[in-house]
Design an enzyme around this catalytic site. Structure first.
Site, PDB file in Angstrom:
ATOM      1  N   ASN A   9       0.872  -1.177   0.000  1.00 33.65           N
ATOM      2  CA  ASN A   9       0.000   0.000   0.000  1.00 33.65           C
ATOM      3  C   ASN A   9       0.908   1.227   0.000  1.00 33.65           C
ATOM      4  O   ASN A   9       1.492   1.566   1.024  1.00 33.65           O
ATOM      5  CB  ASN A   9      -0.890  -0.028   1.252  1.00 33.65           C
ATOM      6  CG  ASN A   9      -1.735   1.232   1.377  1.00 33.65           C
ATOM      7  OD1 ASN A   9      -1.785   2.052   0.470  1.00 33.65           O
ATOM      8  ND2 ASN A   9      -2.398   1.371   2.521  1.00 33.65           N
ATOM      9  N   TRP A  10       1.010   1.841  -1.158  1.00 33.03           N
ATOM     10  CA  TRP A  10       1.944   2.974  -1.285  1.00 33.03           C
ATOM     11  C   TRP A  10       1.395   4.243  -0.652  1.00 33.03           C
ATOM     12  O   TRP A  10       2.086   5.247  -0.553  1.00 33.03           O
ATOM     13  CB  TRP A  10       2.259   3.231  -2.755  1.00 33.03           C
ATOM     14  CG  TRP A  10       2.906   2.082  -3.463  1.00 33.03           C
ATOM     15  CD1 TRP A  10       3.115   0.807  -2.993  1.00 33.03           C
ATOM     16  CD2 TRP A  10       3.439   2.094  -4.797  1.00 33.03           C
ATOM     17  NE1 TRP A  10       3.730   0.042  -3.942  1.00 33.03           N
ATOM     18  CE2 TRP A  10       3.945   0.791  -5.060  1.00 33.03           C
ATOM     19  CE3 TRP A  10       3.528   3.058  -5.796  1.00 33.03           C
ATOM     20  CZ2 TRP A  10       4.538   0.450  -6.276  1.00 33.03           C
ATOM     21  CZ3 TRP A  10       4.112   2.728  -7.005  1.00 33.03           C
ATOM     22  CH2 TRP A  10       4.622   1.439  -7.237  1.00 33.03           C
ATOM     23  N   LYS A  11       0.130   4.225  -0.298  1.00 33.08           N
ATOM     24  CA  LYS A  11      -0.535   5.399   0.286  1.00 33.08           C
ATOM     25  C   LYS A  11      -0.339   6.613  -0.627  1.00 33.08           C
ATOM     26  O   LYS A  11      -0.249   6.452  -1.840  1.00 33.08           O
ATOM     27  CB  LYS A  11      -0.034   5.633   1.723  1.00 33.08           C
ATOM     28  CG  LYS A  11      -0.156   4.357   2.568  1.00 33.08           C
ATOM     29  CD  LYS A  11       0.037   4.570   4.040  1.00 33.08           C
ATOM     30  CE  LYS A  11      -0.115   3.233   4.769  1.00 33.08           C
ATOM     31  NZ  LYS A  11      -0.008   3.352   6.210  1.00 33.08           N
ATOM     32  N   HIS A  94      -9.438   1.224   4.974  1.00 35.05           N
ATOM     33  CA  HIS A  94      -8.157   1.425   5.673  1.00 35.05           C
ATOM     34  C   HIS A  94      -8.380   2.376   6.853  1.00 35.05           C
ATOM     35  O   HIS A  94      -9.184   3.311   6.761  1.00 35.05           O
ATOM     36  CB  HIS A  94      -7.112   1.996   4.707  1.00 35.05           C
ATOM     37  CG  HIS A  94      -5.727   1.949   5.274  1.00 35.05           C
ATOM     38  ND1 HIS A  94      -5.286   2.879   6.185  1.00 35.05           N
ATOM     39  CD2 HIS A  94      -4.720   1.064   5.100  1.00 35.05           C
ATOM     40  CE1 HIS A  94      -4.040   2.567   6.537  1.00 35.05           C
ATOM     41  NE2 HIS A  94      -3.674   1.468   5.890  1.00 35.05           N
ATOM     42  N   GLU A  96      -6.768   4.773   7.903  1.00 35.09           N
ATOM     43  CA  GLU A  96      -6.548   6.188   7.587  1.00 35.09           C
ATOM     44  C   GLU A  96      -7.788   6.798   6.943  1.00 35.09           C
ATOM     45  O   GLU A  96      -8.089   7.973   7.139  1.00 35.09           O
ATOM     46  CB  GLU A  96      -5.301   6.332   6.692  1.00 35.09           C
ATOM     47  CG  GLU A  96      -4.030   6.088   7.502  1.00 35.09           C
ATOM     48  CD  GLU A  96      -2.873   5.502   6.724  1.00 35.09           C
ATOM     49  OE1 GLU A  96      -2.895   5.507   5.474  1.00 35.09           O
ATOM     50  OE2 GLU A  96      -1.925   5.011   7.369  1.00 35.09           O
ATOM     51  N   GLU A 164      -4.939  -4.739  10.672  1.00 32.15           N
ATOM     52  CA  GLU A 164      -3.944  -3.687  10.874  1.00 32.15           C
ATOM     53  C   GLU A 164      -4.230  -2.953  12.179  1.00 32.15           C
ATOM     54  O   GLU A 164      -5.039  -2.002  12.189  1.00 32.15           O
ATOM     55  CB  GLU A 164      -3.977  -2.695   9.708  1.00 32.15           C
ATOM     56  CG  GLU A 164      -3.696  -3.315   8.365  1.00 32.15           C
ATOM     57  CD  GLU A 164      -3.127  -2.294   7.382  1.00 32.15           C
ATOM     58  OE1 GLU A 164      -2.087  -2.587   6.790  1.00 32.15           O
ATOM     59  OE2 GLU A 164      -3.723  -1.211   7.224  1.00 32.15           O
ATOM     60  N   GLY A 170       2.815   2.552  10.767  1.00 35.29           N
ATOM     61  CA  GLY A 170       3.742   3.668  10.582  1.00 35.29           C
ATOM     62  C   GLY A 170       4.474   4.076  11.845  1.00 35.29           C
ATOM     63  O   GLY A 170       5.085   5.141  11.907  1.00 35.29           O
ATOM     64  N   SER A 210       3.829  -1.794  10.280  1.00 34.51           N
ATOM     65  CA  SER A 210       5.289  -1.797  10.481  1.00 34.51           C
ATOM     66  C   SER A 210       5.960  -3.111  10.067  1.00 34.51           C
ATOM     67  O   SER A 210       6.934  -3.530  10.681  1.00 34.51           O
ATOM     68  CB  SER A 210       5.647  -1.433  11.926  1.00 34.51           C
ATOM     69  OG  SER A 210       5.212  -0.110  12.222  1.00 34.51           O
ATOM     70  N   GLY A 231       3.109  -1.033   4.237  1.00 37.23           N
ATOM     71  CA  GLY A 231       3.060   0.393   3.911  1.00 37.23           C
ATOM     72  C   GLY A 231       4.445   0.909   3.559  1.00 37.23           C
ATOM     73  O   GLY A 231       4.951   0.684   2.456  1.00 37.23           O
ATOM     74  N   GLY A 232       5.092   1.562   4.510  1.00 39.87           N
ATOM     75  CA  GLY A 232       6.382   2.230   4.275  1.00 39.87           C
ATOM     76  C   GLY A 232       7.412   1.368   3.552  1.00 39.87           C
ATOM     77  O   GLY A 232       8.072   1.832   2.609  1.00 39.87           O
TER      78      GLY A 232
HETATM   79  P1  13P Z   1       3.239   0.643   7.601  1.00 40.12           P
HETATM   80  O1  13P Z   1       3.779  -0.640   7.007  1.00 40.12           O
HETATM   81  O2  13P Z   1       3.943   1.860   7.075  1.00 40.12           O
HETATM   82  O3  13P Z   1       3.176   0.591   9.092  1.00 40.12           O
HETATM   83  O4  13P Z   1       1.729   0.784   7.073  1.00 40.12           O
HETATM   84  C1  13P Z   1       0.879  -0.286   7.206  1.00 40.12           C
HETATM   85  C2  13P Z   1      -0.363   0.015   6.453  1.00 40.12           C
HETATM   86  O5  13P Z   1      -1.129   0.867   6.835  1.00 40.12           O
HETATM   87  C3  13P Z   1      -0.605  -0.722   5.218  1.00 40.12           C
HETATM   88  O6  13P Z   1      -1.899  -0.534   4.758  1.00 40.12           O
END
Ligand code: 13P
Length: 251
Positions: A9-11, A94, A96, A164, A170, A210, A231-232
């Site tokens: 997930n590149w956000k 998600h 977010e 999640e 994050g 993470s 994510g990251g």
């Molecule tokens: P991180 O891997 O950056 O913690 O993000 C997880 C995430 O929200 C994937 O959808």
């Protein structure tokens, strides 16, 4: 037998040029891990360019969101019909989006239904906040998220669930493999209660929060965890490749 899935997930990261560069760096190596489903979820504007780039490879594409109406006066929104033929998966609910864009269980439910209607495969996210976790309410919160998201959905076979925990996203503070496995086991039991044991056994459930090249194996090796939503670390070619390779080796 559930095929493991590693989704990135590149956000809200990468321009079109950066998205193309990132996929170009990973394409050949990712393609080799043919016992793992590898999904890239770039921002909407890069879906077309990335789709061209991964043509003929085993890498699959996902969007990060969609709106539940098919068309109309919804300025700025992207409909399921616009994604059909462009990508195979779509992340829905998600944390977010729930937190910053006020997505309720009812909205998430409408989005899951809209995706399924045109054969887009939802990656449905659930997870508890830190306060909820500390108050011992994790299972209650997740059971309610699952119930409200899946109301009226007769067959969730093509849904993937991503657990999640919000406190792990994050933050660099991942859950332990054991914690994640226990909650994912609970999610599978909840699916069995909402549907059948057979459905629960075939649905894929990922861990997210993470995940990186150093801790991926700890999650993927757990009996109930079918992969990761990253994510990251999905923005760094070497990290994402390493996570996919670890999943491929555990298989
Ligand atoms: P991180 O891997 O950056 O913690 O993000 C997880 C995430 O929200 C994937 O959808």
């Amino acid at each position: 037998m559930r095929i493991p899935m590693i989704a990135g997930n590149w956000k809200m990261n990468t321009t079109i040029g950066e998205a193309v560069k990132l996929v170009s760096e990973m394409r050949t190596e990712l393609d080799k891990a043919d016992n793992v489903d590898k999904i890239a979820c770039p921002p909407f504007v890069s879906l077309g360019a990335v789709k061209e780039l991964i043509k003929g490879s085993s890498i699959k594409l996902g969007a990060q969101n969609l709106y539940f109406e098919e068309k109309g006066a919804y300025t700025g929104e992207i409909s399921p019909l616009m994604l059909a033929g462009l990508c195979e998966f779509v992340i829905i609910g998600h944390s977010e989006r729930r937190q910053y864009f006020n997505e309720t269980g009812e909205i998430v439910n409408k989005k899951v239904k809209a995706a399924l209607k045109i054969n887009l495969k939802p990656i449905l996210c659930v997870g508890e906040r830190l306060e909820e976790n500390e108050a011992g309410r994790t299972e209650l919160v997740i059971a309610e998220q699952l119930r409200s998201s899946l109301i009226g959905i007769a067959s969730p076979d093509s849904v993937t669930i991503a657990y999640e925990p919000i406190w792990a996203i994050g933050t660099g503070r991942a859950a332990t493999g054991r914690q994640a496995n226990e909650t994912i086991c609970f999610i599978r039991q909840s699916i069995a209660r909402l549907y059948t044991e057979e459905v629960a056994q075939q649905i894929r459930i990922l861990y997210g929060g993470s995940v990186n090249a150093d801790n991926a194996t700890e999650f993927i090796k757990q009996s109930e965890i079918d992969g990761a939503l990253v994510g990251g670390a999905s923005l760094k070619a070497a990290q994402f490749l390493s996570i996919v390779k670890q999943a491929s080796e555990i298989m």
